[in-house]
Scaffold this motif. Sequence first.
Motif, short mmCIF file in Angstrom:
data_model
loop_
_atom_site.label_atom_id
_atom_site.label_comp_id
_atom_site.label_asym_id
_atom_site.label_seq_id
_atom_site.Cartn_x
_atom_site.Cartn_y
_atom_site.Cartn_z
N THR A 184 -5.30 27.28 77.15
CA THR A 184 -4.96 26.08 76.39
C THR A 184 -5.86 26.00 75.16
OG1 THR A 184 -4.32 24.89 78.41
CG2 THR A 184 -4.71 23.57 76.45
N TYR A 185 -5.25 25.76 73.99
CA TYR A 185 -6.06 25.52 72.79
C TYR A 185 -5.88 24.07 72.35
CZ TYR A 185 -8.32 26.02 68.28
OH TYR A 185 -9.18 25.86 67.21
N ASP A 186 -6.96 23.34 72.30
CA ASP A 186 -6.99 21.94 71.88
C ASP A 186 -7.24 21.90 70.37
OD1 ASP A 186 -7.56 19.31 71.30
OD2 ASP A 186 -9.00 19.04 72.94
N TRP A 187 -6.18 21.62 69.60
CA TRP A 187 -6.31 21.65 68.14
C TRP A 187 -7.13 20.48 67.61
CZ3 TRP A 187 -4.54 25.64 65.12
CH2 TRP A 187 -3.72 26.58 65.76
N GLU A 188 -7.15 19.38 68.32
CA GLU A 188 -7.94 18.22 67.87
C GLU A 188 -9.44 18.53 67.91
OE1 GLU A 188 -6.87 15.23 66.71
OE2 GLU A 188 -4.80 15.98 66.77
N ASN A 189 -9.87 19.25 68.96
CA ASN A 189 -11.29 19.58 69.12
C ASN A 189 -11.60 21.04 68.83
OD1 ASN A 189 -12.24 16.94 70.13
ND2 ASN A 189 -10.88 17.38 71.86
N GLN A 190 -10.57 21.82 68.45
CA GLN A 190 -10.72 23.24 68.13
C GLN A 190 -11.45 23.97 69.26
OE1 GLN A 190 -12.57 23.39 64.23
NE2 GLN A 190 -10.66 22.82 63.22
N GLN A 191 -10.87 23.88 70.48
CA GLN A 191 -11.53 24.41 71.66
C GLN A 191 -10.53 25.09 72.58
OE1 GLN A 191 -14.98 24.28 72.90
NE2 GLN A 191 -13.91 25.80 74.16
N TRP A 192 -10.86 26.33 73.01
CA TRP A 192 -10.09 27.06 74.00
C TRP A 192 -10.56 26.73 75.41
CZ3 TRP A 192 -5.73 29.79 73.58
CH2 TRP A 192 -5.39 30.34 72.34
N THR A 193 -9.62 26.69 76.35
CA THR A 193 -9.91 26.74 77.78
C THR A 193 -9.11 27.91 78.33
OG1 THR A 193 -10.19 24.33 77.89
CG2 THR A 193 -9.86 25.50 79.97
N VAL A 194 -9.79 28.92 78.91
CA VAL A 194 -9.12 30.17 79.30
C VAL A 194 -9.51 30.55 80.73
CG1 VAL A 194 -8.62 32.56 78.68
CG2 VAL A 194 -9.22 30.90 76.89
N PRO A 195 -8.82 30.01 81.73
CA PRO A 195 -9.01 30.51 83.09
C PRO A 195 -8.18 31.77 83.32
CG PRO A 195 -7.49 28.67 83.11
CD PRO A 195 -7.91 28.86 81.68
N ILE A 196 -8.79 32.78 83.93
CA ILE A 196 -8.09 34.04 84.25
C ILE A 196 -7.95 34.11 85.77
CG2 ILE A 196 -8.19 36.54 84.15
CD1 ILE A 196 -9.77 36.26 81.54
#
Length: 272
Positions: A213-225
């Motif tokens: 998931t990329y949060d464009w408001e906070n410019q932050q990735w969350t990447v669970p594999i």
Amino acid sequence: MNRPAKHVQPFLVPTALICLATALPASAQDSADELAKKLSNPVASLISIPLQYNADFGYGSEDGTRHTLNIQPVIPASISEDWNLISRIIVPVIYQDDISGDSNSQFGLGDINPTFFFSPKQPTAGGITWGIGPVFLLPTASDDLLGPDQWGAGPSVLVLKESKAWTVGVLANHIWSVGGSGNDPDISNTFLQPFLARHLAGGRTLTFNAESTYDWENQQWTVPINVTYSKVARVGSQMMSFAGGVRGYAEAPAGGPDWGVRFVVTFLVPQK
């Protein structure tokens, strides 16, 4: 108190670490193998009711935890000679403890996430299966720390290719805020889920995916594999899939989780 980053998981692909059922007799293996392949195809003609339990650990300064039970029925319907409509609704029930510093515990309903795919009944000449449609976010969370008070909507698309032993594909969507409380920040999240499934004899599947998931408001990735393993089995007269797996976070917001586990029980209803 800071709100923890929200991670929406818009699709389940078959997963499992431990087989919880006995092996099927040889006469049922073909059916189990076929159902296992259909579970890897989110737009297959298969009614499924997954009960997906996720636990994530290592939130923030208090080493908080989050437990989520996703109830997510997938129901295909024929809408014409050539097209299906696949409806899927994720209903999360959440218990969490100290996920945002010393924030105590919360228990209740999270935000409901419906998706609808319009998909051709037959793959393309190149063997590609695809679906496209809208995705929504409903502000049903029973606590401020279980989800933002924001309505959301956007497009969703799925593309995959199947062979005898493999299913490979990608699911993507984007959700924007379309209304809600002015006290909560706007939502603009892109979800990207590449997945690779290796089909084994006896209705077993080994799956790898990244639910990014990329949060464009906070410019932050969350990447669970996720690495998971699943098994289709008959329990009485009911065909079911039992699944489990582990995941690590290649990227997460500050204070986000470190690792997690997943267990899934899926009730299967093949379409005639």
